[in-house]
Design a protein around this motif. Structure first.
Motif: not given
Ligand code: FMN
Ligand code: SF4
Ligand code: SF4
Ligand code: FES
Ligand code: FES
Lengths: 598, 246
Positions: A71, A74, A77-79, A82, A84, A86-87, A100
């Protein structure tokens, strides 16, 4: 912009691979030319181990659960890059929404962290990180105060010992301070022998400096120059982190020859526990620190007066000590605003058993059992009926459902025959047999009794024999009275608190669940369907939908019948009464009956 | 300082043990693990009494209870009788073969408790006096092994001890004669090991085992004794008489 990745590396998460997760973060974040600067920290236990490994990203304030190495990419990259979430790694609340932050998580939201204030936020042994979070400010302040002033703050705080007895800490410190005999010692009780408890372990592992600071403040107040941390032998990581913390604090000139550059000194060292539950008892602990057999002595002269090597000694529990810096920094009166009239501050509990969310929980004193079990714990697993909660460790007691609204504090629990103990809290549903629960604890205590005094050693042996008889169908009607008689003798005549409080599990179950004992003895039936010698499982044909789940679960292969809507039948002559079928059935069709007629 | 025991006023020093004060005043309290030379055991619990220091009566064991303030003491109240009886009854289950325990049970009206199964181990009540005695003599041949309900007194690994000198101190202090010690004219056997006995060169009385005398001699840096105390004194008197004349 800079971010912090906090990877939980407490014992629970380590077992689920968090070290590798932390490594993966470091590897991915190292050396590349990301716009974001990032620090990866390995923290102590966040208290929610069943959902570990936990990873928290700051300042985004996003917490992920059950994070695995695959994980990490991801998340970076996302959090991290960016911002955001990772749901799929977020916690799902009771309404099924992903949340969150920890503040939105129903497990954490109602908690108030005082003793656990830094855990999960800092690198455990790092003196820099501890200081960056306000650490050692209280010690600095204490250096400007007299012993009398320090003890006054403690008295004003109303802090009571978290190791079980609830003795006022200020009173203990005052006794030691007023004795003009030297040397004096400070000691920390980190033996934590209760099965299932891990509050002290997580503090020692996750924030060792808070305990060292508490001890140093005590040493200043009573004028001690040496101290010991007695840590349970199995707690390897705690021992390591504490030793590392002592080394760092000494290297920084915080402890050692000159406390924060003053002319006061304090030498702290770690002693590994003797491996017996009774070694947590104060006089046994001291014997063990001195290198003798860990057996208690008569405590008519308290260990404050005659402690280590017969010198004045203050022994406090880990959690007690972790509260001390907070009291000094903000003042005793401020601390006393938390909690109830006679139990101040917060308490850490290890919430386990048949509850949906298990873990380490800190709430203000006076929170109700219902709040702990239903709001924080999310209620009983599988929505089964709640039967009892066992509080206070092996010599605590069982509290029934009609007392769920009791506020949890030292005196309320004690008045009901249970105790706060060190904060163990085991939730039981309708499939827990209270006689068996009592038997389990008496067995534990009979093995852990040091065997020195007659009532405890002999009394527990006979109590265990009687309880085993009752569970196996050999109980006699006069047994309950005999049990009560033995309880009286243990309470009155035992040498130490192990024996004196050992009757609690028997007394509370006899008081609140007497009908269960009577069902065992008079009807040869275990209402909970736990005691195998007294239980026969029967499938209720009106409830059975014929799904066959029980058949697939039965290890003995003794359930017959096939086809949808055809009720299954158990061959009781070959059934091994393991209960797998009952666990498997989602329609409550498998019922526990007595063995009469078999 | 004055305290009241069973209605009688007794004078005592602060810090004195309650048992001593009671006995000095002719008030009997039964004991098993109490030995004047090996104080502070407090394990058998038969010497329990009820003490009230003004905050309500509580049970304490008198042999290790230091008197701190004025108080009233009852050594034979109903509660004392009940709990002492239970303790003795439990000891009888532990040491069913001990005549002393059986006698005390009769004397103090201990309940029979037929429902409870006796342990099958003879006479030992696990009071720990024997290991204390052996440790105080710095021999340390026996110790308690295991804890809790499995506790017992034994030599390491239940083998004949390599350090035991056969002095028999353990057997002497044992309140229930639980340690077998047998003697012939020449030997003494204890804890599975047989020792040679040494007799007084003059009168022939038993001095002890050879190992015991050698250990004592080594500790004070002298040759082992050959005479018993009486003959030694007599011999010294003889020498003095020879030197100074009668
Ligand atoms: C059998 C027994 C086991 C105990 N185990 C512990 C323990 O593991 N940790 C602890 O802090 N206190 C334990 N205690 C309580 C200690 O004796 C002592 O009261 C406590 O360490 C004092 O610190 P506090 O005043 O800060 O609670 C135990 C007591 C008994 C009788
Ligand atoms: S109790 Fe176990 S063996 Fe018996 S029927 Fe159920 S699953 Fe089978
Ligand atoms: S052998 Fe005797 S002295 Fe030793 S513990 Fe048993 S009863 Fe006490
Ligand atoms: S170890 Fe990570 S939450 Fe407990
Ligand atoms: S004689 Fe007092 S406890 Fe044994």
């Amino acid at each position: 912009m800079s971010k912090t990745v906090l990877v939980c590396c407490g014992t629970g998460c380590l077992a689920n691979g968090s070290k590798k997760v932390a490594g993966a973060f470091r590897q991915l974040l190292a050396g590349t030319d990301h716009q974001v600067e990032c620090v990866v920290k390995e923290t102590g236990c966040n208290g929610f181990c069943e959902n570990g490994p936990l990873v928290q990203i700051l300042p985004d304030d996003i917490t992920y659960y059950k994070v695995q190495v695959q994980d990490v990419g991801e998340i970076v990259e996302k959090t991290i890059l960016a911002g955001a979430p990772v749901e799929r790694l977020l916690y799902k609340n009771d309404a099924g929404q992903r949340v969150r932050s920890q503040q939105e998580n129903p497990f954490y939201a109602p908690q108030m962290k005082v003793a656990l204030r830094n855990i999960g936020k800092i690198e455990p042994s790092s003196v820099e990180d501890y200081m960056a979070h306000g650490g050692y400010r209280a010690l600095k302040k204490a250096l400007t105060m007299t012993g009398e002033e320090i003890v006054r703050e403690l008295e004003a705080s109303g802090l009571r010992g978290r190791g079980g007895a609830g003795f006022p800490t200020g009173t203990k410190w005052r006794s030691a301070m007023e004795l003009e005999r030297f040397p004096k010692y400070v000691a920390c009780n980190g033996d934590e022998g209760d099965p299932g408890a891990f509050m002290d372990r997580s503090i020692l592992e996750g924030d060792p400096h808070s305990v060292l600071e508490g001890m140093a403040i005590c040493a200043l107040a009573i004028r001690a120059e040496e101290g010991f941390l007695y840590i349970r032998d199995e707690y390897g990581l705690a021992v390591h982190n504490v030793q590392e913390a002592i080394a760092q604090a000494e290297a920084r000139g915080i402890l050692g020859e000159h406390i924060l550059g003053s002319d006061r000194r304090l030498k702290l060292s770690v002693v590994r526990g003797g491996g017996a539950f009774v070694c947590g008892e104060s006089t046994a602990l001291m014997a063990s620190v001195e290198g003798r057999v860990g057996e208690p002595r008569a405590k008519y002269i308290r260990s404050v007066q005659r402690g280590l090597w017969d010198c004045p000694t203050v022994l406090n529990n880990v959690e007690t000590l972790a509260n001390v810096p907070v009291i000094l920094e903000h003042g005793g009166a401020e601390f006393a605003k938390l909690g109830t009239e006679r139990s101040k501050g917060t308490k850490v509990f290890a919430l386990v058993g048949k509850v949906k969310r298990t873990g380490l929980v800190e709430v203000p004193m006076g929170a109700t059992l219902r709040h702990l079990i239903y709001d924080i714990g999310g209620g009983v697993k599988g929505n089964r009926p709640f039967k009892a909660v066992q509080t206070g460790g092996p010599s605590g007691g069982c509290i029934p459902a009609d007392m769920l609204d009791l506020p949890v504090d030292f005196d309320t629990l004690k008045a009901r025959g249970a105790m706060m103990g060190s904060g163990g809290m085991i939730v039981m549903d309708d499939r827990s047999c209270m006689v068996e629960v009592a038997r389990y604890y008496i067995k534990f205590l009979s093995e852990e009794s040091c065997g020195k005094c007659t009532p405890c050693r002999e009394g527990l042996r006979h109590m265990l024999a009687i309880l085993t008889d009752i569970c196996e169908g050999r109980g006699q009607e006069s047994d309950l009275e005999l049990l009560e008689q033995l309880c009286d003798t243990l309470e009155d005549a035992s040498l130490c608190a192990l024996g004196k409080s050992a009757p609690n599990p028997v007394r509370t179950t006899l008081k609140y669940f007497r009908d269960e004992y009577e069902a065992h003895i008079k009807e040869h039936r275990c209402p909970a369907g736990v005691c195998t010698a007294l239980t026969r499982f029967v499938i209720n044909p009106d409830k059975c939908v014929g799904c066959g789940a029980c058949q697939r679960a039965c290890p003995a292969g003794v359930i017959s019948g096939s086809g949808k809507k055809v009720p299954r039948v158990i061959d009781n002559t070959r059934c091994i009464v393991c209960g797998s079928c009952r666990e498997a059935c989602r329609f409550d069709a498998v019922e526990a009956k007595g063995r009469a007629g078999l | 300082m004055n305290i009241t025991i069973n209605g009688k006023t007794c004078t005592c020093e602060k810090g004195e043990f309650l048992l001593e004060v009671a006995r000095r005043n002719g008030i009997p309290i039964p004991t098993l693990c109490h030995h004047p030379a090996l104080a502070g055991q407090g394990s058998c619990r038969v010497c329990l009494v009820e003490v009230d220091e003004g905050r309500g009566p509580k049970i304490v064991v008198s042999c290790v209870y230091p008197i701190q303030r004025e108080c009233t003491v009852e050594t034979d109240s109903e509660r004392v009788r009940r709990e002492r009886g239970m303790v003795l009854a439990l000891l009888r289950k532990r040491a069913p073969e001990s005549r002393r325990i059986a006698g005390m049970c009769r004397l103090y009206g201990a309940p029979e408790l037929p429902r409870l199964t006796p342990a099958d181990t003879g006479k030992c009540i696990l009071c720990g006096l024997c290991t204390r005695a052996c440790t105080e003599l710095s021999v340390g041949a026996i110790s308690t092994v295991n804890r809790g309900v499995l506790k017992e007194i034994a030599t390491p690994y239940h083998e004949p001890s390599t350090v035991c000198v056969g002095c028999g101190a353990c057997a002497n202090v044992c309140p229930t004669e639980a340690i077998p010690l047998t003697e012939t004219a020449e030997t003494r056997t204890i804890w599975g090991k047989t020792f040679q006995l040494v007799r007084c060169a003059s009168c022939g009385r038993i001095l002890g085992t050879r190992e015991e005398l050698e250990l004592a001699a080594k500790r004070c840096g002298q040759e082992p004794e050959t005479l018993c105390e009486r003959c030694r004194k007599a011999a010294t008197a003889q020498i003095l008489a020879d030197v100074y004349g009668d």
